[in-house]
Enzyme design. Structure first.
Site, PDB file in Angstrom:
ATOM      1  CG  ASN A  31     -60.625  92.121 -11.225  1.00 53.71           C
ATOM      2  OD1 ASN A  31     -60.521  93.247 -10.736  1.00 53.71           O
ATOM      3  ND2 ASN A  31     -61.804  91.606 -11.565  1.00 53.71           N
ATOM      4  CG  HIS A  33     -65.980  90.112  -9.518  1.00 56.63           C
ATOM      5  ND1 HIS A  33     -66.407  91.271 -10.134  1.00 56.63           N
ATOM      6  CD2 HIS A  33     -67.064  89.299  -9.451  1.00 56.63           C
ATOM      7  CE1 HIS A  33     -67.691  91.151 -10.440  1.00 56.63           C
ATOM      8  NE2 HIS A  33     -68.103  89.974 -10.036  1.00 56.63           N
ATOM      9  CB  SER A  78     -63.550  85.458  -7.046  1.00 52.72           C
ATOM     10  OG  SER A  78     -64.741  84.773  -6.739  1.00 52.72           O
ATOM     11  CG  ASP A 127     -65.675  90.489 -13.530  1.00 51.85           C
ATOM     12  OD1 ASP A 127     -64.598  91.044 -13.239  1.00 51.85           O
ATOM     13  OD2 ASP A 127     -66.778  91.072 -13.503  1.00 51.85           O
TER      14      ASP A 127
END
Ligand code: GRF
Length: 220
Positions: free
Chosen positions: A108, A110, A137, A146
């Site tokens: 992911n 973020h 990140s 997250d």
């Protein structure tokens, strides 16, 4: 065939566009085998279609539970043959049991220097806190929002008078480089996850990699 990647996106899709552009420029040896969304009208889907990438959307409202939605979504992802799933602006929380099946194979992006500012409105929160530095990140996805192990970060200075929009725009171009670099490193087998730790060239990372000026990943 190059390394098969599926991308999930809910909206604009500029991170997806960065991956497509890098691939078409020959800088990223991947095949984007699928772009999927929880929003049928996501611009990310239209861009993927324009590049001949298979797409589909599922409407969460037509499923009885989060788990059933995610099971249907990820059944399609698995059928695509993807070895890596990239959450690029995918705005839904994932079911923990489904996520568990993709540990080490899903990342992911973020817009914060995790572990700071998990969740939404990161630019606003950074400004409100008076931070001098902001960043993005890329992390492996775990059941915690997250919260999975961070692979790499890009950092930017916060300027006096910065607004939320200015900060978001300045960070976005770094996000594109960061995500492209991380996907490339995973595709080449340089980065992987083992037992909740990121390995870089088979060595455990003690801090996230950082994005170098040339768009490469450096040990911090
Ligand atoms: C990016 O800021 C990303 O970090 C966050 O959502 C935004 C998506 O932007 N997760 P885009 O759809 O890739 O343009």
């Amino acid at each position: 065939m190059s390394f098969p990647v599926a991308v999930l996106a809910s909206g604009r899709g500029s991170n997806l566009a960065a991956l497509i552009d890098a691939r078409e420029a020959g800088k990223l040896l991947i095949d984007i085998v699928l772009v999927a969304s929880d929003k049928a009208d996501a611009p990310a889907l239209r861009n993927a279609e324009a590049h001949g990438i298979p797409t589909f959307a599922l409407d969460p409202k037509t499923f009885a539970s989060r788990r059933e939605f995610d099971e249907a979504l990820f059944a399609n992802v698995a059928a695509s043959g993807a070895q890596l799933v990239v959450l690029a602006g995918y705005m839904r929380i994932l079911d923990a049991a489904v996520t568990a099946q993709w540990v080490g194979k899903m990342i992911n992006i973020h817009p914060s220097l995790l572990p700071k500012y998990r969740g939404l409105h990161t630019h606003r929160r950074v400004l409100k806190a008076g931070d001098l530095e902001h960043g993005a990140s890329v992390h492996f996805v775990s059941a915690e929002l997250d919260g999975g192990p961070v692979i790499a970060q890009a950092r930017i200075d916060i300027h006096p008078g910065d607004t939320e929009d200015a900060l978001a725009a300045r960070l976005l171009s770094q996000e594109h480089c960061l995500l492209t670099a991380c996907v490339g490193a995973i595709a080449r087998g340089e980065v992987r996850e083992r037992d909740g730790t990121v390995l870089f060239h088979d060595r455990p990372l003690t801090a996230p990699l950082r994005l170098g000026d040339g768009g490469n990943l450096l040990v911090a």
